[in-house]
Write a protein that holds these residues in place. Structure first.
Motif, mmCIF file in Angstrom:
data_model
loop_
_atom_site.group_PDB
_atom_site.id
_atom_site.type_symbol
_atom_site.label_atom_id
_atom_site.label_comp_id
_atom_site.label_asym_id
_atom_site.label_seq_id
_atom_site.Cartn_x
_atom_site.Cartn_y
_atom_site.Cartn_z
ATOM 1 N N GLY A 46 7.669 9.998 -7.282
ATOM 2 C CA GLY A 46 6.925 9.990 -8.415
ATOM 3 C C GLY A 46 6.804 10.871 -9.352
ATOM 4 O O GLY A 46 6.562 10.748 -10.492
ATOM 5 N N TYR A 47 6.762 12.030 -8.672
ATOM 6 C CA TYR A 47 6.567 13.293 -9.579
ATOM 7 C C TYR A 47 7.652 13.441 -10.479
ATOM 8 O O TYR A 47 7.736 13.707 -11.827
ATOM 9 C CB TYR A 47 6.624 14.697 -8.489
ATOM 10 C CG TYR A 47 6.902 15.805 -9.354
ATOM 11 C CD1 TYR A 47 5.789 16.513 -9.920
ATOM 12 C CD2 TYR A 47 8.227 16.714 -9.285
ATOM 13 C CE1 TYR A 47 6.052 17.710 -10.691
ATOM 14 C CE2 TYR A 47 8.265 17.757 -9.866
ATOM 15 C CZ TYR A 47 7.197 18.252 -10.690
ATOM 16 O OH TYR A 47 7.479 19.527 -11.408
ATOM 17 N N GLY A 48 8.863 12.999 -9.856
ATOM 18 C CA GLY A 48 10.218 13.423 -10.823
ATOM 19 C C GLY A 48 10.396 12.179 -11.879
ATOM 20 O O GLY A 48 10.798 12.533 -12.981
ATOM 21 N N ILE A 49 9.997 11.345 -11.758
ATOM 22 C CA ILE A 49 9.987 9.911 -12.638
ATOM 23 C C ILE A 49 9.003 10.039 -13.690
ATOM 24 O O ILE A 49 9.463 10.007 -14.843
ATOM 25 C CB ILE A 49 9.736 8.668 -11.967
ATOM 26 C CG1 ILE A 49 11.063 8.196 -11.074
ATOM 27 C CG2 ILE A 49 9.322 7.571 -12.818
ATOM 28 C CD1 ILE A 49 12.245 7.806 -11.861
ATOM 29 N N LEU A 50 7.683 10.666 -13.366
ATOM 30 C CA LEU A 50 6.854 10.612 -14.661
ATOM 31 C C LEU A 50 7.123 12.071 -15.426
ATOM 32 O O LEU A 50 7.123 11.943 -16.771
ATOM 33 C CB LEU A 50 5.445 11.086 -13.967
ATOM 34 C CG LEU A 50 4.427 10.841 -14.831
ATOM 35 C CD1 LEU A 50 4.179 9.692 -15.807
ATOM 36 C CD2 LEU A 50 3.002 11.392 -14.686
ATOM 37 N N CYS A 51 7.728 13.054 -14.792
ATOM 38 C CA CYS A 51 8.181 14.046 -15.767
ATOM 39 C C CYS A 51 9.286 13.683 -16.794
ATOM 40 O O CYS A 51 9.341 14.053 -17.782
ATOM 41 C CB CYS A 51 8.866 15.316 -14.575
ATOM 42 S SG CYS A 51 7.560 16.236 -13.948
ATOM 43 N N LEU A 77 0.849 -1.022 -0.076
ATOM 44 C CA LEU A 77 0.016 -0.005 -0.010
ATOM 45 C C LEU A 77 0.996 1.267 0.047
ATOM 46 O O LEU A 77 0.483 2.278 -0.383
ATOM 47 C CB LEU A 77 -0.906 0.173 1.104
ATOM 48 C CG LEU A 77 -2.217 0.706 1.211
ATOM 49 C CD1 LEU A 77 -3.218 0.190 -0.074
ATOM 50 C CD2 LEU A 77 -3.095 0.750 2.512
ATOM 51 N N CYS A 78 2.154 1.047 0.629
ATOM 52 C CA CYS A 78 2.925 2.351 0.506
ATOM 53 C C CYS A 78 3.572 2.697 -0.945
ATOM 54 O O CYS A 78 3.757 4.049 -0.988
ATOM 55 C CB CYS A 78 4.376 1.873 1.247
ATOM 56 S SG CYS A 78 4.152 1.769 3.068
ATOM 57 N N PHE A 79 3.263 1.895 -1.767
ATOM 58 C CA PHE A 79 3.495 2.334 -3.321
ATOM 59 C C PHE A 79 2.405 3.410 -3.862
ATOM 60 O O PHE A 79 2.704 4.070 -4.824
ATOM 61 C CB PHE A 79 3.514 1.102 -4.114
ATOM 62 C CG PHE A 79 4.714 0.376 -4.301
ATOM 63 C CD1 PHE A 79 5.771 0.650 -5.023
ATOM 64 C CD2 PHE A 79 4.585 -0.814 -3.206
ATOM 65 C CE1 PHE A 79 6.970 -0.137 -5.170
ATOM 66 C CE2 PHE A 79 5.831 -1.233 -3.069
ATOM 67 C CZ PHE A 79 6.773 -1.333 -4.079
ATOM 68 N N LEU A 80 1.260 3.775 -3.030
ATOM 69 C CA LEU A 80 0.398 4.865 -3.392
ATOM 70 C C LEU A 80 1.046 6.290 -3.229
ATOM 71 O O LEU A 80 0.385 7.103 -4.019
ATOM 72 C CB LEU A 80 -0.769 4.789 -2.468
ATOM 73 C CG LEU A 80 -1.658 3.388 -2.840
ATOM 74 C CD1 LEU A 80 -2.869 3.287 -1.630
ATOM 75 C CD2 LEU A 80 -2.087 3.183 -4.348
ATOM 76 N N GLY A 81 2.166 6.191 -2.416
ATOM 77 C CA GLY A 81 2.715 7.374 -2.281
ATOM 78 C C GLY A 81 3.172 8.020 -3.767
ATOM 79 O O GLY A 81 3.178 9.092 -4.087
ATOM 80 N N PHE A 95 0.431 11.797 -10.015
ATOM 81 C CA PHE A 95 -0.657 12.997 -10.360
ATOM 82 C C PHE A 95 -0.268 14.676 -10.337
ATOM 83 O O PHE A 95 -0.590 15.561 -10.771
ATOM 84 C CB PHE A 95 -1.788 12.909 -9.683
ATOM 85 C CG PHE A 95 -2.682 11.587 -9.993
ATOM 86 C CD1 PHE A 95 -3.334 11.286 -10.992
ATOM 87 C CD2 PHE A 95 -2.691 10.515 -8.870
ATOM 88 C CE1 PHE A 95 -3.988 10.165 -11.327
ATOM 89 C CE2 PHE A 95 -3.276 9.157 -9.294
ATOM 90 C CZ PHE A 95 -4.075 9.211 -10.427
ATOM 91 N N GLY A 96 0.795 14.740 -9.323
ATOM 92 C CA GLY A 96 1.638 16.085 -9.301
ATOM 93 C C GLY A 96 2.188 16.457 -10.356
ATOM 94 O O GLY A 96 1.902 17.613 -10.990
ATOM 95 N N ALA A 97 2.818 15.376 -11.132
ATOM 96 C CA ALA A 97 3.132 15.664 -12.605
ATOM 97 C C ALA A 97 2.367 16.224 -13.564
ATOM 98 O O ALA A 97 2.405 16.979 -14.426
ATOM 99 C CB ALA A 97 4.072 14.621 -13.008
#
Length: 641
Positions: A549-554, A458-462, A468-470
């Protein structure tokens, strides 16, 4: 199913177009019979027909050669494999953003056969207008009235002889052009492509949450069992070499449907595997056939959306492509804890079957050369004239020969294109960091904070929250894109050029990474490395994962859109090259990551990854500054913009 209905819609559209053009052709021939021009010399006739040496190219068609304005002349050895299945470079440049049109309605199953027979006879006469008074009058009428048809002589390398009628769209507003479909048609198509990417991404990671249970049943170590995930990723890279080029030969839909069905067969084999050897084999082939979306999706999105629209449309796919691998551990942790570990494969199989059914029944074909091939087939049938050909079928060669040439293309691009080499190296390091980072969740949360296997997943939800921030950057970057494109169009008008020729440079796509994306990765990893302690709240590493997550998707959006824009013609083949390299590296690091954490500990393992990612922070800025010069040295990249 949608492809079949779409094929019938093309027949309806072609019949309507031929009816209109027949009337125009008859009027031109009758008028020309009494014109003094019928007594001109043969040279004059050619000049009149071709517009004094200027052949009009129909919308959606580009001659089967690499555009000479895109770089220096190519040797025949280089030109042949790159040119045979060329996607039209002029395709989609005339479409407008705000006025998509609807496709024609489905052809009525109860159409009047007598009317169809009459139309067939009339269209036969259209392509073979009587030449009693002048050969010029017939051919001139044909050239002037067959909307979207280019009449030219066959080239030597194409085989055959005489004229060929190269079929294109009727014009920039042709409703059969996917760029002109309504948003209500294109958005569901994009969502289906995203769904395929999500389900195969889920399959790539869901087994990793069941490592202890699977290893115990097969009597092997967790490192050996981790090869099930590693080999899936290696298969992902290997399959990319085939999926992309084949989609540029037979179309997108056959590749999506066939490979997804085969993917399901091997997921089933993994669920039923009696030993570790069978499971590893099944997982490799599941990855091999599951790689389709990451190589074909870029081409499909390019088929559907203009460069400006891709600012928001590609973000839909990118979110799904990354959400899948992160949902895998979320689901897999609870499945492994409360059910038998084999249910990770059974759940994957059920979801894949649902997505396959949606694709089979609802997804239309989008690849322009294949759509024009359908149109040409209908023209040949309705007119009885075999000279109607789509550009993709002008060469008289077997499908196997075309496939061989297409499969050669990714290797050619990888070896000779500096942009692809550099982006592949960049993404390879990013994916080594990503998958090694994901390996550490068991050590960070289960062993350090002593939470259950299901809660660890469940911690992967972070990370998903960071994705979604990206996506929140999309409105800002879209507004910048509209502003810059309007400026380029005004400059084109001032210079006396067609404003439709203006396009944003591929370097514009780098803004996602430049707006903190590349910097967020090392910051988040350092943050997690030195706050992973039983004495520090669990929420600190979770907050770090959001920034990760923000950085990876960007970075992912930046690299993929940059390649799509720079290699529109060969987008799928270019992405195949990049996918191969990075997933081979990621598959190896998935296996190596476990002993890495065991021997070095969480803090030092993550610190090494953070230091490595620091070296990559300047990359998007360097590309923004020197990208045009790098593209100028590339043979197949777009030079303009």
């Amino acid at each position: 199913m949608q492809s079949f209905l779409q094929y019938r819609r093309f027949r309806t559209a072609v019949k309507a177009q031929l009816e209109r053009d027949r009337a125009k052709a008859q009027g031109l021939v009758i008028g020309h019979e009494h014109s003094p021009g019928s007594d001109r010399s043969d040279d004059d006739k050619v000049d009149v027909e071709k517009g004094h040496g200027q052949q009009s190219v129909p919308h959606g068609v580009h001659p089967g050669e690499v555009d000479p304005s895109n770089g220096p002349p190519l040797s025949q050895e280089e030109q042949d494999p790159m040119a045979a299945n060329l996607r039209p470079e002029t395709y989609g440049k005339e479409e407008t953003e705000d006025s998509p049109t609807q496709q024609p309605d489905d052809d009525d199953d109860e159409a009047d056969e007598d009317d169809d027979t009459d139309l067939t006879h009339q269209r036969t006469t259209l392509s073979r207008i009587p030449t009693t008074h002048s050969t010029l009058s017939a051919r001139h009428a044909l050239s002037a009235t067959l909307t979207g048809i280019q009449i030219r002589q066959r080239r030597t390398q194409e085989g055959g002889s005489g004229d060929v009628f190269v079929v294109g769209y009727e014009g920039p507003d042709d409703p059969n052009d996917p760029h002109n479909w309504s948003y209500w048609q294109r958005i569901p198509c994009t969502l289906l492509i995203a769904a395929i990417g999500c389900v195969v991404g889920l399959a790539s990671a869901i087994d990793s949450s069941a490592l202890p249970q699977a290893a115990a049943e097969f009597g092997v170590s967790e490192v050996v069992e981790s090869m099930a995930t590693g080999l899936f990723l290696v298969g992902f890279g290997a399959g990319a070499l085939f999926a992309g080029p084949i989609s540029e030969t037979v179309g997108r839909n056959p590749v999506y449907i066939v490979t997804l069905a085969l993917f399901m067969c091997f997921v089933l084999g993994s669920a039923l595997s009696p030993n570790i050897e069978t499971q590893l084999t099944m997982r490799f082939f599941a990855g091999l056939f599951g790689s389709t979306p990451l190589t074909c999706a870029g081409g499909s999105i390019s088929d559907l959306w203009s460069p400006l629209e891709r600012v928001f449309s590609f973000a839909i796919f990118a979110n799904a492509a990354f959400t899948g691998p992160l949902l895998g551990p979320v689901m897999g942790g609870f499945i492994a804890e409360y059910l038998n570990w084999r249910w990770v494969d059974w759940i994957t199989l059920l979801i894949s079957g649902f997505v396959l059914a949606l694709v089979f029944f609802l997804q239309p074909e989008t690849y322009p050369p294949i759509l024009l091939k359908w149109k040409a087939a209908h023209l040949r049938e309705l007119t009885g004239d075999p000279r109607y050909r789509a550009e993709i079928e002008v060469r008289e060669e077997f499908l196997t020969h075309r496939l061989k040439r297409a499969l050669y293309r990714p290797f050619l691009l990888t070896a000779r294109e500096p942009i692809i080499i550099l982006v592949a190296l960049y993404l390879t390091v990013i994916y080594i960091i990503l998958f090694t980072f994901l390996d550490g969740y068991t050590y960070i949360f289960t062993l350090t904070h002593h939470i259950s296997q299901g809660l660890t997943g469940l911690c992967f939800l972070g990370i998903i929250l960071g994705l979604f921030g990206a996506s929140a950057l999309v409105p800002l970057i879209y507004s910048w894109a509209k502003r810059d494109l309007a400026l380029l169009q005004s400059r084109a008008v001032a210079a006396g050029r067609d404003p439709a020729s203006a396009r944003l440079p591929p370097e514009f796509r780098l803004w996602y990474s430049m707006l903190g994306g590349s910097l967020a990765i090392p910051i988040s990893i350092f943050w997690m490395a030195w706050t992973t302690s039983p004495s520090i709240s669990l929420w600190s590493p979770l907050a770090a994962s959001v920034l990760f997550g923000y950085g990876i998707l960007c970075v992912f959006i930046t690299c993929y859109q940059y390649i799509i824009d720079a290699y529109e013609t060969y987008a799928a083949s270019a992405l195949a090259s990049i996918t191969l390299i990075r997933y081979f590296a990621a598959g190896g690091m998935t296996i190596a990551g476990i002993p890495f954490y065991k021997n070095e500990g969480v803090a030092y393992t993550l610190t090494i990854l953070a230091c490595l990612s620091c070296l990559l922070v300047p990359v998007p800025y360097v590309f923004y500054r020197y990208g045009p010069a790098i593209r100028a040295k590339s043979k197949y990249a777009i030079k303009s913009g």
